[in-house]
Design a protein around this motif. Sequence first.
Motif, PDB file in Angstrom:
ATOM      1  N   ALA A 177       0.844  -1.191   0.000  1.00  0.00           N
ATOM      2  CA  ALA A 177       0.000   0.000   0.000  1.00  0.00           C
ATOM      3  C   ALA A 177       0.877   1.239   0.000  1.00  0.00           C
ATOM      4  O   ALA A 177       2.081   1.154   0.239  1.00  0.00           O
ATOM      5  N   GLY A 178       0.273   2.384  -0.259  1.00  0.00           N
ATOM      6  CA  GLY A 178       1.020   3.637  -0.293  1.00  0.00           C
ATOM      7  C   GLY A 178       1.695   3.920   1.029  1.00  0.00           C
ATOM      8  O   GLY A 178       2.892   4.205   1.094  1.00  0.00           O
ATOM      9  N   ILE A 179       0.909   3.844   2.105  1.00  0.00           N
ATOM     10  CA  ILE A 179       1.517   4.010   3.417  1.00  0.00           C
ATOM     11  C   ILE A 179       1.085   2.877   4.337  1.00  0.00           C
ATOM     12  O   ILE A 179       0.083   2.200   4.099  1.00  0.00           O
ATOM     13  N   GLY A 180       1.868   2.699   5.398  1.00  0.00           N
ATOM     14  CA  GLY A 180       1.517   1.744   6.444  1.00  0.00           C
ATOM     15  C   GLY A 180       1.847   2.429   7.757  1.00  0.00           C
ATOM     16  O   GLY A 180       2.705   3.315   7.804  1.00  0.00           O
ATOM     17  N   LYS A 181       1.132   2.046   8.788  1.00  0.00           N
ATOM     18  CA  LYS A 181       1.276   2.775  10.043  1.00  0.00           C
ATOM     19  C   LYS A 181       1.789   1.871  11.163  1.00  0.00           C
ATOM     20  O   LYS A 181       1.314   0.761  11.348  1.00  0.00           O
ATOM     21  N   ILE A 182       2.772   2.390  11.898  1.00  0.00           N
ATOM     22  CA  ILE A 182       3.204   1.743  13.134  1.00  0.00           C
ATOM     23  C   ILE A 182       2.704   2.634  14.264  1.00  0.00           C
ATOM     24  O   ILE A 182       2.895   3.852  14.237  1.00  0.00           O
ATOM     25  N   ARG A 183       2.037   2.008  15.232  1.00  0.00           N
ATOM     26  CA  ARG A 183       1.543   2.808  16.349  1.00  0.00           C
ATOM     27  C   ARG A 183       2.273   2.394  17.619  1.00  0.00           C
ATOM     28  O   ARG A 183       2.426   1.202  17.891  1.00  0.00           O
ATOM     29  N   ILE A 184       2.723   3.385  18.389  1.00  0.00           N
ATOM     30  CA  ILE A 184       3.387   3.131  19.673  1.00  0.00           C
ATOM     31  C   ILE A 184       2.594   3.866  20.747  1.00  0.00           C
ATOM     32  O   ILE A 184       2.256   5.039  20.569  1.00  0.00           O
ATOM     33  N   SER A 185       2.276   3.183  21.849  1.00  0.00           N
ATOM     34  CA  SER A 185       1.505   3.844  22.902  1.00  0.00           C
ATOM     35  C   SER A 185       2.024   3.443  24.275  1.00  0.00           C
ATOM     36  O   SER A 185       2.329   2.269  24.511  1.00  0.00           O
ATOM     37  N   GLY A 211       4.306   1.563   2.559  1.00  0.00           N
ATOM     38  CA  GLY A 211       3.377   0.500   2.945  1.00  0.00           C
ATOM     39  C   GLY A 211       3.768  -0.936   2.658  1.00  0.00           C
ATOM     40  O   GLY A 211       2.953  -1.822   2.800  1.00  0.00           O
ATOM     41  N   GLY A 212       4.993  -1.214   2.282  1.00  0.00           N
ATOM     42  CA  GLY A 212       5.372  -2.607   2.022  1.00  0.00           C
ATOM     43  C   GLY A 212       5.613  -3.372   3.311  1.00  0.00           C
ATOM     44  O   GLY A 212       5.838  -2.773   4.365  1.00  0.00           O
ATOM     45  N   SER A 213       5.557  -4.708   3.236  1.00  0.00           N
ATOM     46  CA  SER A 213       5.678  -5.454   4.487  1.00  0.00           C
ATOM     47  C   SER A 213       7.100  -5.394   5.044  1.00  0.00           C
ATOM     48  O   SER A 213       7.283  -5.389   6.258  1.00  0.00           O
ATOM     49  N   LEU A 214       8.133  -5.283   4.183  1.00  0.00           N
ATOM     50  CA  LEU A 214       9.498  -5.225   4.709  1.00  0.00           C
ATOM     51  C   LEU A 214       9.800  -3.932   5.452  1.00  0.00           C
ATOM     52  O   LEU A 214      10.293  -3.969   6.576  1.00  0.00           O
ATOM     53  N   PRO A 215       9.510  -2.756   4.847  1.00  0.00           N
ATOM     54  CA  PRO A 215       9.748  -1.538   5.630  1.00  0.00           C
ATOM     55  C   PRO A 215       8.961  -1.535   6.947  1.00  0.00           C
ATOM     56  O   PRO A 215       9.501  -1.174   7.996  1.00  0.00           O
ATOM     57  N   LEU A 216       7.698  -1.979   6.898  1.00  0.00           N
ATOM     58  CA  LEU A 216       6.882  -1.958   8.117  1.00  0.00           C
ATOM     59  C   LEU A 216       7.450  -2.890   9.175  1.00  0.00           C
ATOM     60  O   LEU A 216       7.571  -2.521  10.340  1.00  0.00           O
ATOM     61  N   GLN A 217       7.795  -4.106   8.761  1.00  0.00           N
ATOM     62  CA  GLN A 217       8.334  -5.054   9.733  1.00  0.00           C
ATOM     63  C   GLN A 217       9.667  -4.537  10.271  1.00  0.00           C
ATOM     64  O   GLN A 217       9.933  -4.644  11.469  1.00  0.00           O
ATOM     65  N   GLY A 218      10.468  -3.919   9.390  1.00  0.00           N
ATOM     66  CA  GLY A 218      11.754  -3.369   9.818  1.00  0.00           C
ATOM     67  C   GLY A 218      11.587  -2.276  10.859  1.00  0.00           C
ATOM     68  O   GLY A 218      12.272  -2.250  11.885  1.00  0.00           O
ATOM     69  N   VAL A 219      10.650  -1.359  10.611  1.00  0.00           N
ATOM     70  CA  VAL A 219      10.419  -0.268  11.565  1.00  0.00           C
ATOM     71  C   VAL A 219       9.892  -0.847  12.876  1.00  0.00           C
ATOM     72  O   VAL A 219      10.339  -0.472  13.969  1.00  0.00           O
ATOM     73  N   LEU A 220       8.960  -1.800  12.771  1.00  0.00           N
ATOM     74  CA  LEU A 220       8.414  -2.403  13.990  1.00  0.00           C
ATOM     75  C   LEU A 220       9.520  -3.077  14.795  1.00  0.00           C
ATOM     76  O   LEU A 220       9.620  -2.892  16.016  1.00  0.00           O
ATOM     77  N   ASP A 221      10.385  -3.834  14.118  1.00  0.00           N
ATOM     78  CA  ASP A 221      11.485  -4.504  14.819  1.00  0.00           C
ATOM     79  C   ASP A 221      12.367  -3.493  15.539  1.00  0.00           C
ATOM     80  O   ASP A 221      12.775  -3.709  16.686  1.00  0.00           O
ATOM     81  N   ALA A 222      12.668  -2.384  14.849  1.00  0.00           N
ATOM     82  CA  ALA A 222      13.505  -1.356  15.467  1.00  0.00           C
ATOM     83  C   ALA A 222      12.837  -0.808  16.730  1.00  0.00           C
ATOM     84  O   ALA A 222      13.477  -0.632  17.769  1.00  0.00           O
ATOM     85  N   VAL A 223      11.520  -0.569  16.633  1.00  0.00           N
ATOM     86  CA  VAL A 223      10.778  -0.027  17.780  1.00  0.00           C
ATOM     87  C   VAL A 223      10.757  -1.036  18.930  1.00  0.00           C
ATOM     88  O   VAL A 223      10.916  -0.682  20.103  1.00  0.00           O
ATOM     89  N   LEU A 224      10.604  -2.325  18.574  1.00  0.00           N
ATOM     90  CA  LEU A 224      10.575  -3.353  19.623  1.00  0.00           C
ATOM     91  C   LEU A 224      11.949  -3.474  20.282  1.00  0.00           C
ATOM     92  O   LEU A 224      12.048  -3.588  21.502  1.00  0.00           O
ATOM     93  N   SER A 225      13.030  -3.414  19.466  1.00  0.00           N
ATOM     94  CA  SER A 225      14.350  -3.524  20.131  1.00  0.00           C
ATOM     95  C   SER A 225      14.675  -2.277  20.937  1.00  0.00           C
ATOM     96  O   SER A 225      15.513  -2.327  21.834  1.00  0.00           O
ATOM     97  N   ALA A 226      13.988  -1.176  20.636  1.00  0.00           N
ATOM     98  CA  ALA A 226      14.228   0.039  21.427  1.00  0.00           C
ATOM     99  C   ALA A 226      13.444   0.024  22.741  1.00  0.00           C
ATOM    100  O   ALA A 226      13.509   0.980  23.518  1.00  0.00           O
ATOM    101  N   GLY A 227      12.655  -1.052  22.986  1.00  0.00           N
ATOM    102  CA  GLY A 227      12.038  -1.161  24.317  1.00  0.00           C
ATOM    103  C   GLY A 227      10.536  -1.331  24.339  1.00  0.00           C
ATOM    104  O   GLY A 227       9.948  -1.493  25.407  1.00  0.00           O
TER     105      GLY A 227
END
Length: 462
Positions: free
Chosen positions: A19-27, A94-110
Amino acid sequence: MNYNMDDTIAAISTPPGCAGIGKIRISGEDALEIADKVFYSSSTESLKKVESHTIHYGFIRDKNNKDIDEVLALILKAPKSFTAEDTVEFDCHGGSLPLQGVLDAVLSAGARLAEPGEFSKRAFMNGRIDLTQAEGIMDLINSQTEKGRELAVQHLKGGLSDHIKDIREQLMTILAGMEASIDFPEDEVPGFDSDRVNDKINQVIDTLNELIQSSKTGQIFTEGVETVIVGKPNVGKSSLLNYLLKENRAIVTEIPGTTRDIISELVNLGGIPLRITDTAGIRETSDQVEKIGVERTINSLQTADLVLLMLDVSQGISPGDYKIYQEVKDKPIIILVNKTDLSKEIDHNKIEENFPDGRIIYTSVQTGAGLKELEKTIKDEIMAGDVKGGYDQIITRMRHRNLLEKAKVSLELVIEGNKNNIPPDLLSVDLKDALLSLGEITGETVTDNLIDQIFQDFCIGK
Ligand code: GDP
Ligand code: ZN
C-alpha cells in the motif's frame, strides 16, 4: 489478563499487503523516548521536546544506524490520543518489509508487541471510551452493510451508552428512595410509595423492551436478511440472483464458509441487506436423487428469514415443490411464478390452492416483467415482520440483548415483590442486580475476564 498494562506497546496498525503508506503505532509512557531512539531528522532534534499534535519528517534507523525507511512521525501526547497515553505514529512506506523493519527497530528500542485489541482496551481502561463504544469500533471495522456501518458509528459515538446511562440513573433514583425507606420507619419517609415505584419501574421496562425489540432490526441491518431461493433446476433461480446482484450492486461480497452447492451473496435492496442463497435445489428428476435434493434444500431453509419458492409456469407443480412449501410455510414466503413469457401450464387457481399462505408474484426474469413488484414485495414482507424503523437506538450485539433481558427479569422481580409487600431491603437486591446487568453493557460493572474476552476479538494494531 497476563500482560502488563504499563508497558509501552507497538504494532503495525494497517492491513498486510502492499500500500502507499503503512502505520506503526506506539503507545505508553515511554512512547516518545522509544521513538526518539529510532527516529532521526535534520529538522527535529528530539520528539520528546516537540509540541503535541505535530508531524515530523525523518528516517528510522536500526541498532547499527542503517536506514530502514523514510517516515512521518505524528506525536499525540497524553491524554489527547486514542489510548489517552503518549502515542507516536510512524507513517511508513506501505510494504511489508519496511513496516516489519520499523516495527522490529521499535521493539528492540524497548516496546512490547501489542496484543490484539490492546490499544482499544487501553482506551477503555483509561476511560476514553466505554465498552459499547469499543464494540462499536470493532463493528465498524467489520461492517458488511451500509446500515451496519451506520449503527456502528452511532455506537462508537456513545449513543447507546448515553441511553443506557439514562436508564441506570432512573433506577438509581428509585434505589435511593428504597434505601432511604430502609433506614427510616415506614411512615416517616415519603420516598417509598410502592405504587409509584412500580409505575416508574414499568416505564423503565418499556424502554428495555423497545431496545430488546430493536435487536431483530439490528441483526438484520448488520448481518442481512437470510433469503433463500428454492425451486427445481432450470426454473430461473440463478438468473434471478444475477438480476438482483446487477440491479443492487452497492455491496456484493462472497460469503465464506458456505457449502459447495450453495452460494450466498449480499444484495442491498433499498437499504435492506439481503443475504441471498441460491440452493442447488433438486438436481435431477429421478426419485432417489430428488429426495436427497429436497432434504438438503430443506436443511438450508431452517435458518432462513425469507424464502422465495420459485416455480416455472411452463412446467407443473411437483411433489418436491409442495414438500418444500410444507416445511417453510410458517416463514415469510413468496411464491415466485417465473417464465410468464412462456406458455402457461399451471393456472392461478391451482397455485393458490397449493400454496395458500404465500404471496404469489408472477415474473419473467427474461423480460423483466414483475421484477420491480417482486422487489417491493420482498421489502414489504421483511418490514411486516420484526424489522421496524423509528428506534432511538438499535441493539446489534447478542451480548447487549442478553444483558437487557437479564435486567428486565430482575426488574420484574421487583414489581412482583412490591405487589406482595416484600420489604424494600429485599427488593433493593433485585434492583441492584438490574443495575449490574446494565452496567455490564457499558463496562461500568464488568469483570476482567469479560473485558479480556471482548478485546481479544479485535485485530492486532487496534
Ligand atoms: P436455475 O437452475 O433455477 O438456477 O435456473 P437458471 O437461472 O440457470 O435458468 C435456467 C434457464 O432458464 C436459463 O436458460 C435461463 O436463461 C432461463 N430462464 C430464466 N428465467 C427465464 C424466464 O423468465 N423466461 C424464460 N423464457 N427463460 C428463463
Ligand atoms: Zn442455478
